[in-house]
Design a protein around this motif. Sequence first.
Motif, mmCIF file in Angstrom:
data_model
loop_
_atom_site.group_PDB
_atom_site.id
_atom_site.type_symbol
_atom_site.label_atom_id
_atom_site.label_comp_id
_atom_site.label_asym_id
_atom_site.label_seq_id
_atom_site.Cartn_x
_atom_site.Cartn_y
_atom_site.Cartn_z
ATOM 1 N N GLN A 211 0.873 -1.189 0.000
ATOM 2 C CA GLN A 211 0.000 0.000 0.000
ATOM 3 C C GLN A 211 0.902 1.228 0.000
ATOM 4 N N PHE A 212 0.459 2.273 -0.705
ATOM 5 C CA PHE A 212 1.322 3.454 -0.848
ATOM 6 C C PHE A 212 0.564 4.711 -0.477
ATOM 7 N N PHE A 213 1.249 5.583 0.245
ATOM 8 C CA PHE A 213 0.655 6.834 0.717
ATOM 9 C C PHE A 213 1.566 7.988 0.270
ATOM 10 N N PRO A 214 1.377 8.452 -0.978
ATOM 11 C CA PRO A 214 2.250 9.515 -1.497
ATOM 12 C C PRO A 214 1.992 10.869 -0.860
ATOM 13 N N SER A 215 0.825 11.036 -0.226
ATOM 14 C CA SER A 215 0.554 12.297 0.473
ATOM 15 C C SER A 215 -0.393 12.012 1.635
ATOM 16 N N LYS A 216 -0.628 13.044 2.450
ATOM 17 C CA LYS A 216 -1.498 12.878 3.623
ATOM 18 C C LYS A 216 -2.892 12.412 3.213
#
Length: 253
Positions: A211-216
Amino acid sequence: MANKIYLRFKQILPKPIKNILSSINQRLFARKRLQQKYGYWFDVDWRKKFSTLSDEEWTNAYDEVWKHHHNDCLDETDSELILSAISQAEARNITPIRTVLEIGCGYGTLAIAMATAGYKVTCLDVSSEALLRAKNRADADNIFITWQQGFAERIPFPDQSFDVITCCHTLEHVKDLEATVQGMKRVAKTALVILVPKQEFRLYAENYHTQFFPSKQELINAFGLQQYTCIELDCIEHKGEFQGEALLYLGFL
Ligand SMILES: C[S@@+](CC[C@H](N)C(=O)[O-])C[C@H]1O[C@@H](n2cnc3c(N)ncnc32)[C@H](O)[C@@H]1O
């Protein structure tokens, strides 16, 4: 030191340049370099196939990860940071916070710090290998923690059974993000403390992220809570293994 300079250099590059360099690295070098670096036990193609893996394959893969890590390089999370987030939750709450469920406890550093600070801590991790290492550390210092093997996607505890859930450098590893988030919201009474790397998707990398969270915003959307704080952190100078940019989410139920 060289790694820190490289990370700082990456921070000042404009995003389009960063994307081009990353794409060249991914296509030409990353897969081969990982195979050479880790050898047989590391599954270079994890991201291509993670959604098709059975429970047994998943647990075996993480047991292998833990067997091939040295004990002293596993502390990804700064315990002080998380203890301070729990204090913030405590400050908002009328009743005191006593019980914490730590999901993806790994080597147990944060769990031990929380138990030492007086919380009643339960740990859940998919890897028995990780749990054994963590338990041995806690036992050596006579610290009592409850250890439970299991999946974050199917948290094996009743509704609202913990005041706080902590989950650090683990949400990016789960197979099913939605099931994990729903489970956390179900078993927590007061607050969720979540730490993830701030990261763009990459197919080949040195970890089993799914899973990826490139921003808030991706993290905020995943939890869908009305009351929360979410901050960006620069962990490049942190002592732990993780050195990069991270997101710290504190959600209130
Ligand atoms: C990168 S480690 C983080 C360990 C620790 N929280 C820290 O910050 O150092 C990720 C942990 O998640 C566990 N894990 C991976 N997939 C999981 C899942 N689906 N359910 C529960 N734990 C999982 C791994 O065994 C590993 O201990």
